[in-house]
Design a protein around this motif. Structure first.
Motif, PDB file in Angstrom:
ATOM      1  N   PHE A  69       3.996  -3.632 -13.933  1.00  0.00           N
ATOM      2  CA  PHE A  69       4.031  -2.487 -13.028  1.00  0.00           C
ATOM      3  C   PHE A  69       2.927  -2.655 -11.996  1.00  0.00           C
ATOM      4  O   PHE A  69       2.010  -3.465 -12.174  1.00  0.00           O
ATOM      5  CB  PHE A  69       3.877  -1.153 -13.786  1.00  0.00           C
ATOM      6  CG  PHE A  69       2.701  -1.093 -14.721  1.00  0.00           C
ATOM      7  CD1 PHE A  69       1.422  -0.826 -14.262  1.00  0.00           C
ATOM      8  CD2 PHE A  69       2.870  -1.308 -16.082  1.00  0.00           C
ATOM      9  CE1 PHE A  69       0.335  -0.776 -15.112  1.00  0.00           C
ATOM     10  CE2 PHE A  69       1.797  -1.256 -16.956  1.00  0.00           C
ATOM     11  CZ  PHE A  69       0.522  -0.987 -16.473  1.00  0.00           C
ATOM     12  N   THR A  70       3.007  -1.900 -10.930  1.00  0.00           N
ATOM     13  CA  THR A  70       2.046  -2.017  -9.840  1.00  0.00           C
ATOM     14  C   THR A  70       0.933  -0.995 -10.014  1.00  0.00           C
ATOM     15  O   THR A  70       1.031  -0.066 -10.830  1.00  0.00           O
ATOM     16  CB  THR A  70       2.726  -1.793  -8.489  1.00  0.00           C
ATOM     17  OG1 THR A  70       3.210  -0.435  -8.428  1.00  0.00           O
ATOM     18  CG2 THR A  70       3.895  -2.754  -8.315  1.00  0.00           C
ATOM     19  N   TYR A  71      -0.108  -1.160  -9.221  1.00  0.00           N
ATOM     20  CA  TYR A  71      -1.211  -0.207  -9.278  1.00  0.00           C
ATOM     21  C   TYR A  71      -0.791   1.166  -8.767  1.00  0.00           C
ATOM     22  O   TYR A  71      -1.352   2.178  -9.174  1.00  0.00           O
ATOM     23  CB  TYR A  71      -2.404  -0.728  -8.478  1.00  0.00           C
ATOM     24  CG  TYR A  71      -2.201  -0.783  -6.989  1.00  0.00           C
ATOM     25  CD1 TYR A  71      -2.589   0.263  -6.175  1.00  0.00           C
ATOM     26  CD2 TYR A  71      -1.620  -1.901  -6.397  1.00  0.00           C
ATOM     27  CE1 TYR A  71      -2.401   0.206  -4.806  1.00  0.00           C
ATOM     28  CE2 TYR A  71      -1.431  -1.961  -5.031  1.00  0.00           C
ATOM     29  CZ  TYR A  71      -1.818  -0.911  -4.241  1.00  0.00           C
ATOM     30  OH  TYR A  71      -1.637  -0.958  -2.881  1.00  0.00           O
ATOM     31  N   GLU A  72       0.231   1.219  -7.910  1.00  0.00           N
ATOM     32  CA  GLU A  72       0.714   2.513  -7.434  1.00  0.00           C
ATOM     33  C   GLU A  72       1.400   3.287  -8.559  1.00  0.00           C
ATOM     34  O   GLU A  72       1.381   4.510  -8.582  1.00  0.00           O
ATOM     35  CB  GLU A  72       1.676   2.320  -6.264  1.00  0.00           C
ATOM     36  CG  GLU A  72       1.000   1.911  -4.965  1.00  0.00           C
ATOM     37  CD  GLU A  72       0.085   2.991  -4.435  1.00  0.00           C
ATOM     38  OE1 GLU A  72       0.237   4.161  -4.829  1.00  0.00           O
ATOM     39  OE2 GLU A  72      -0.804   2.672  -3.632  1.00  0.00           O
ATOM     40  N   ALA A  73       2.017   2.564  -9.499  1.00  0.00           N
ATOM     41  CA  ALA A  73       2.619   3.229 -10.655  1.00  0.00           C
ATOM     42  C   ALA A  73       1.545   3.901 -11.505  1.00  0.00           C
ATOM     43  O   ALA A  73       1.748   5.011 -12.010  1.00  0.00           O
ATOM     44  CB  ALA A  73       3.403   2.221 -11.490  1.00  0.00           C
ATOM     45  N   VAL A  74       0.395   3.254 -11.648  1.00  0.00           N
ATOM     46  CA  VAL A  74      -0.718   3.862 -12.386  1.00  0.00           C
ATOM     47  C   VAL A  74      -1.163   5.142 -11.697  1.00  0.00           C
ATOM     48  O   VAL A  74      -1.435   6.164 -12.348  1.00  0.00           O
ATOM     49  CB  VAL A  74      -1.888   2.874 -12.503  1.00  0.00           C
ATOM     50  CG1 VAL A  74      -3.033   3.493 -13.289  1.00  0.00           C
ATOM     51  CG2 VAL A  74      -1.442   1.579 -13.157  1.00  0.00           C
ATOM     52  N   ARG A  75      -1.230   5.118 -10.373  1.00  0.00           N
ATOM     53  CA  ARG A  75      -1.636   6.302  -9.631  1.00  0.00           C
ATOM     54  C   ARG A  75      -0.636   7.456  -9.832  1.00  0.00           C
ATOM     55  O   ARG A  75      -1.020   8.614 -10.003  1.00  0.00           O
ATOM     56  CB  ARG A  75      -1.758   5.968  -8.142  1.00  0.00           C
ATOM     57  CG  ARG A  75      -2.473   7.022  -7.320  1.00  0.00           C
ATOM     58  CD  ARG A  75      -2.240   6.811  -5.840  1.00  0.00           C
ATOM     59  NE  ARG A  75      -2.497   5.457  -5.415  1.00  0.00           N
ATOM     60  CZ  ARG A  75      -3.691   4.991  -5.078  1.00  0.00           C
ATOM     61  NH1 ARG A  75      -4.742   5.795  -5.128  1.00  0.00           N
ATOM     62  NH2 ARG A  75      -3.851   3.735  -4.688  1.00  0.00           N
ATOM     63  N   GLU A  76       0.648   7.134  -9.824  1.00  0.00           N
ATOM     64  CA  GLU A  76       1.667   8.168 -10.014  1.00  0.00           C
ATOM     65  C   GLU A  76       1.626   8.737 -11.431  1.00  0.00           C
ATOM     66  O   GLU A  76       1.757   9.955 -11.627  1.00  0.00           O
ATOM     67  CB  GLU A  76       3.047   7.584  -9.716  1.00  0.00           C
ATOM     68  CG  GLU A  76       3.265   7.221  -8.261  1.00  0.00           C
ATOM     69  CD  GLU A  76       4.622   6.605  -8.033  1.00  0.00           C
ATOM     70  OE1 GLU A  76       5.402   6.506  -9.008  1.00  0.00           O
ATOM     71  OE2 GLU A  76       4.907   6.209  -6.886  1.00  0.00           O
ATOM     72  N   TRP A  77       1.448   7.880 -12.426  1.00  0.00           N
ATOM     73  CA  TRP A  77       1.366   8.368 -13.801  1.00  0.00           C
ATOM     74  C   TRP A  77       0.144   9.264 -13.998  1.00  0.00           C
ATOM     75  O   TRP A  77       0.219  10.283 -14.685  1.00  0.00           O
ATOM     76  CB  TRP A  77       1.303   7.183 -14.763  1.00  0.00           C
ATOM     77  CG  TRP A  77       2.546   6.355 -14.782  1.00  0.00           C
ATOM     78  CD1 TRP A  77       3.792   6.738 -14.374  1.00  0.00           C
ATOM     79  CD2 TRP A  77       2.659   4.994 -15.214  1.00  0.00           C
ATOM     80  NE1 TRP A  77       4.687   5.707 -14.525  1.00  0.00           N
ATOM     81  CE2 TRP A  77       4.027   4.618 -15.050  1.00  0.00           C
ATOM     82  CE3 TRP A  77       1.770   4.063 -15.717  1.00  0.00           C
ATOM     83  CZ2 TRP A  77       4.495   3.350 -15.378  1.00  0.00           C
ATOM     84  CZ3 TRP A  77       2.221   2.805 -16.047  1.00  0.00           C
ATOM     85  CH2 TRP A  77       3.570   2.454 -15.879  1.00  0.00           C
ATOM     86  N   GLU A  78      -0.950   8.876 -13.384  1.00  0.00           N
ATOM     87  CA  GLU A  78      -2.156   9.698 -13.484  1.00  0.00           C
ATOM     88  C   GLU A  78      -1.934  11.078 -12.881  1.00  0.00           C
ATOM     89  O   GLU A  78      -2.318  12.098 -13.463  1.00  0.00           O
ATOM     90  CB  GLU A  78      -3.310   8.988 -12.774  1.00  0.00           C
ATOM     91  CG  GLU A  78      -4.598   9.792 -12.707  1.00  0.00           C
ATOM     92  CD  GLU A  78      -5.548   9.235 -11.668  1.00  0.00           C
ATOM     93  OE1 GLU A  78      -6.190  10.035 -10.968  1.00  0.00           O
ATOM     94  OE2 GLU A  78      -5.637   8.000 -11.557  1.00  0.00           O
ATOM     95  N   ALA A  79      -1.298  11.148 -11.708  1.00  0.00           N
ATOM     96  CA  ALA A  79      -1.047  12.430 -11.052  1.00  0.00           C
ATOM     97  C   ALA A  79      -0.112  13.307 -11.876  1.00  0.00           C
ATOM     98  O   ALA A  79      -0.228  14.545 -11.858  1.00  0.00           O
ATOM     99  CB  ALA A  79      -0.466  12.194  -9.662  1.00  0.00           C
ATOM    100  N   LYS A  80       0.811  12.700 -12.611  1.00  0.00           N
ATOM    101  CA  LYS A  80       1.765  13.478 -13.401  1.00  0.00           C
ATOM    102  C   LYS A  80       1.163  13.998 -14.708  1.00  0.00           C
ATOM    103  O   LYS A  80       1.437  15.132 -15.121  1.00  0.00           O
ATOM    104  CB  LYS A  80       2.993  12.623 -13.729  1.00  0.00           C
ATOM    105  CG  LYS A  80       3.898  12.348 -12.550  1.00  0.00           C
ATOM    106  CD  LYS A  80       5.081  11.494 -12.969  1.00  0.00           C
ATOM    107  CE  LYS A  80       6.014  11.212 -11.795  1.00  0.00           C
ATOM    108  NZ  LYS A  80       7.161  10.361 -12.212  1.00  0.00           N
ATOM    109  N   LEU A  81       0.340  13.193 -15.374  1.00  0.00           N
ATOM    110  CA  LEU A  81      -0.109  13.516 -16.723  1.00  0.00           C
ATOM    111  C   LEU A  81      -1.441  14.255 -16.785  1.00  0.00           C
ATOM    112  O   LEU A  81      -1.678  15.006 -17.735  1.00  0.00           O
ATOM    113  CB  LEU A  81      -0.216  12.231 -17.551  1.00  0.00           C
ATOM    114  CG  LEU A  81       1.084  11.457 -17.783  1.00  0.00           C
ATOM    115  CD1 LEU A  81       0.829  10.256 -18.676  1.00  0.00           C
ATOM    116  CD2 LEU A  81       2.139  12.344 -18.407  1.00  0.00           C
TER     117      LEU A  81
END
Length: 271
Positions: free
Chosen positions: A79-91
């Motif tokens: 996965f990309t670093y942008e996916a980490v950013r999106e998961w962080e914003a959601k959780l």
């Protein structure tokens, strides 16, 4: 298990499972769903426990977004670093809400309050932080300005979250604090102003300052406020000492850390 549409318990499990291994169900209303249909990770391509671990490491340790993507690449998760950013914003909102609810009524009556500086989009912002006498977190709030309205908002938030009105408040002598304390906390609260008495909070700032250094910066006030609050809440939750100068044996330290880590991961995975 309930149907996410009609909330009925008259459901039937299907034979097949999702690509991530979650069970499928069918309700009598015709709705088909799986075990995590009601969560924010419903359409994620990876299991919830893997995503929860990524977000936990992001909040707890001094790792950048690209570091996390590279670490999990060696484990077979691409996965990309942008996916980490999106998961962080959601959780993170669910984790913050749960941890703040756990702290209600468990804070001491002697507060230490100060502000530190955080750079957001090239501009300095004020991070209001407060701890009690034993070092437990009271509240944290990011604001663009340092004035009376911000101080009042911080005291209102701290009082609401903790459910405690302090007997004594120690600050660094900023002009907005005396009036904000009288207005939001009451005139019976003793206000002390001394830069030396506030040294314990100045030392506590090292946690958030050390976390800022490996990051390339934050691009918006909203994301900065969300990340700073969740970082402080998780850091406070994983504290193994409940009072100052308390000795905790190594075995107890390890057991408490593992238990609290498991609780935090469960909150993230079920958000």
């Amino acid at each position: 298990m309930r149907c996410p549409v009609c909330r009925s318990t008259a459901i039937r499990e299907r034979a097949e499972r999702t690509a991530q291994g979650y069970r499928r169900f069918r309700c009598r209303c015709g709705k088909q769903f799986n075990e995590r249909s009601a969560s924010v990770l419903n359409k994620a391509q990876y299991p919830s426990d893997v995503i929860a671990l990524v977000v936990f490491w992001r909040l707890r340790y001094k790792l950048s977004l690209r570091d996390l993507a590279e670490m999990f690449l060696t484990r077979g998760f691409i996965f990309t670093y942008e996916a980490v950013r999106e998961w962080e914003a959601k959780l993170t909102p669910a984790l913050v809400e749960n941890l703040r609810r756990k702290r209600k009524g468990r804070i001491g009556h002697s507060w230490y309050i100060d502000e530190t500086y955080i750079r957001v989009r090239g501009q300095w912002r004020y991070l209001y932080r407060a701890i009690d006498r034993d070092g437990a977190l009271v509240d944290v709030m990011l604001n663009e300005h340092r004035y009376l309205a911000a101080a009042k908002a911080f005291f209102r938030s701290a009082k609401t979250v903790t459910g405690v009105t302090p007997d004594r408040v120690t600050t660094d002598g900023h002009d907005a604090y005396p009036r904000a304390i009288r207005t939001e906390l009451g005139r019976q609260v003793r206000h002390r102003t001394s830069c030396y008495l506030n040294n314990r909070l100045e030392q506590d700032h090292r946690g958030i300052k050390g976390r800022c250094r490996p990051m390339l910066g934050l691009k918006s006030t909203a994301s900065a406020a969300r990340y700073r609050r969740c970082h402080d809440e998780l850091r406070n939750f994983l504290r193994c000492r409940s009072r100052m100068r308390q000795h905790v044996p190594a075995a107890t330290l390890r057991w408490q850390h593992m238990r609290k880590t498991a609780i935090a991961l469960h909150i993230l995975a079920t958000a």
